[in-house]
Design an enzyme around this catalytic site. Structure first.
Site, PDB file in Angstrom:
ATOM      1  N   THR A   1      66.306 137.937  58.351  1.00 35.50           N
ATOM      2  CA  THR A   1      66.089 136.452  57.980  1.00 35.50           C
ATOM      3  C   THR A   1      65.079 136.213  59.068  1.00 35.50           C
ATOM      4  O   THR A   1      65.328 136.426  60.285  1.00 35.50           O
ATOM      5  CB  THR A   1      67.124 135.795  58.156  1.00 35.50           C
ATOM      6  OG1 THR A   1      66.844 134.290  58.316  1.00 35.50           O
ATOM      7  CG2 THR A   1      67.990 136.169  59.644  1.00 35.50           C
TER       8      THR A   1
ATOM      9  N   ASP B   1      65.067 133.150  59.978  1.00 38.51           N
ATOM     10  CA  ASP B   1      65.875 131.962  60.573  1.00 38.51           C
ATOM     11  C   ASP B   1      66.663 132.320  61.734  1.00 38.51           C
ATOM     12  O   ASP B   1      67.360 131.667  62.472  1.00 38.51           O
ATOM     13  CB  ASP B   1      66.665 131.410  59.761  1.00 38.51           C
ATOM     14  CG  ASP B   1      65.823 130.604  58.522  1.00 38.51           C
ATOM     15  OD1 ASP B   1      64.753 130.367  58.857  1.00 38.51           O
ATOM     16  OD2 ASP B   1      66.351 130.269  57.394  1.00 38.51           O
TER      17      ASP B   1
END
Length: 354
Positions: free
Chosen positions: A132, A134
């Site tokens: 990810t 994020d």
């Protein structure tokens, strides 16, 4: 020795370093496990149709891709094999028809949740690799792809600063980060943002206005870095669209424009908003992400060879290890308000909207 047949897929949004993981998993399985490796196209979607979409992965097929962005297998962030009983049954039939002994799922929290669900519903053996931009996967201090995204956003902030300085503007730069502000926080600090707004801290509009006004009197420009999941106190998330049947149907986006509209009536400076969007996902991985992705891929292969199914490779305390996928599924790693980087941002004069 019976040859193990291993499926490899990449799920969720694309991310720099996916090919590096595919390469490391495949070569390690062939070199040390004498395994047969099968690439599954377009994430879990490749297992959901009447004809599964796959390709053999050998040494030659994964050579020369370490530095290449994206994923040679393709991916999907809308496919949900758990959506109904018929789809689940089709996945089970395809797994049996392909003769898969285990599936290596490379993805984020959504992919790990699906892998966990398939394990419970079908008894499918899975090994996970965290992916990810994020950096929000639980029990993993740093996932591959994040370092590249931070570098991309940092570069964008520095470029935007030059035009903000020249035109004496307030520039609002929106990053990805639905519920976790790691990307906005690290890139904001690295890119010398004056205001950093995170999903974890609802911002006080007046506090942001005051910071911009202060800079109007001195530097005459302001850079605001805001995560897409940020919102004003008493406000709500800015939802761009909803995708039916997706494991994560809510798509955020546009909070930068919302903040621009909120700020403009209170400031003399012109306020503009920039949504960086998918440019944050693209491009070749940084050297750090190439190495981390390779370490994750190699460790995932070892989990397969050792029969340690239902686990995800992870990074904790700088060391590669593993955790149960069940403990990662349906949860996210957000920025703790007591985190050292939050304190650092405050101490160097960054406004966090408080």
């Amino acid at each position: 020795m019976t040859t193990m047949r291993v499926g490899v897929l990449t799920g969720g949004g694309d991310c720099p370093g996916l090919n590096a993981v595919i390469r490391a998993v495949t070569k390690s399985l062939i070199q040390h496990g004498q395994c047969e490796v099968l690439g599954i196209h377009d994430g879990f979607e490749g297992l959901m149709g009447e004809a599964p979409r796959t390709r053999p992965l050998g040494w030659e097929q994964v050579s020369g891709i370490l530095h290449v962005g994206g994923t040679l297998l393709g991916t999907s962030n809308t496919a949900n094999p758990l959506q109904d009983a018929a789809t689940l049954a089709q996945v089970g039939a395809n797994v049996r028809a392909l003769g898969l002994d285990v599936v290596v799922a490379i993805g984020g929290d959504g992919s790990m949740s699906i892998a966990h669900g398939l394990g419970q519903a079908l008894g499918l053996a899975c090994v996970g690799v965290p992916k990810t931009i994020d950096n929000d996967i639980a029990l993993c201090e740093r996932s591959f792809g994040f370092d590249t995204a931070v570098a991309t956003v940092t570069d964008a902030l520095r470029r935007i600063e030059s035009t903000a300085y020249s035109h004496h503007r307030v520039m609002v730069v929106e990053t990805m980060g639905r519920h976790a502000g790691w990307l906005a926080l690290e890139a904001g600090i690295a890119g010398a943002a004056d205001v950093i707004l995170l999903p974890e801290i609802d911002y006080d509009l007046q506090a942001v206005v005051e910071r911009c006004r202060q800079r109007e009197q001195r530097q005459r420009y302001t850079i605001v870095c805001i995560g897409e999941g940020a919102k004003a106190r008493g406000g709500s998330l800015t939802v761009r669209e909803r995708v039916a049947h997706s494991p994560d149907p809510v798509r955020l986006g546009g909070v930068g424009h919302v903040l621009r509209a909120q700020l403009q009536p209170h400031l003399k400076s012109e306020v503009r908003a920039i949504v960086l969007g998918h440019v944050q996902r693209g491009g070749d991985p940084t050297p750090f992400d190439r190495v981390l992705a390779t370490r994750f891929g190699h460790y995932a292969a070892r989990l397969v060879i050792d029969g340690q199914f239902g686990r995800m490779a992870t990074l904790q305390g700088g060391q590669i290890g593993s955790v149960p996928i069940a403990e990662v599924a349906n949860t996210q790693r957000t920025v703790p308000l007591a985190h050292e980087l939050v304190a650092t941002a405050r101490d160097i004069g960054v406004c966090l909207g408080e």
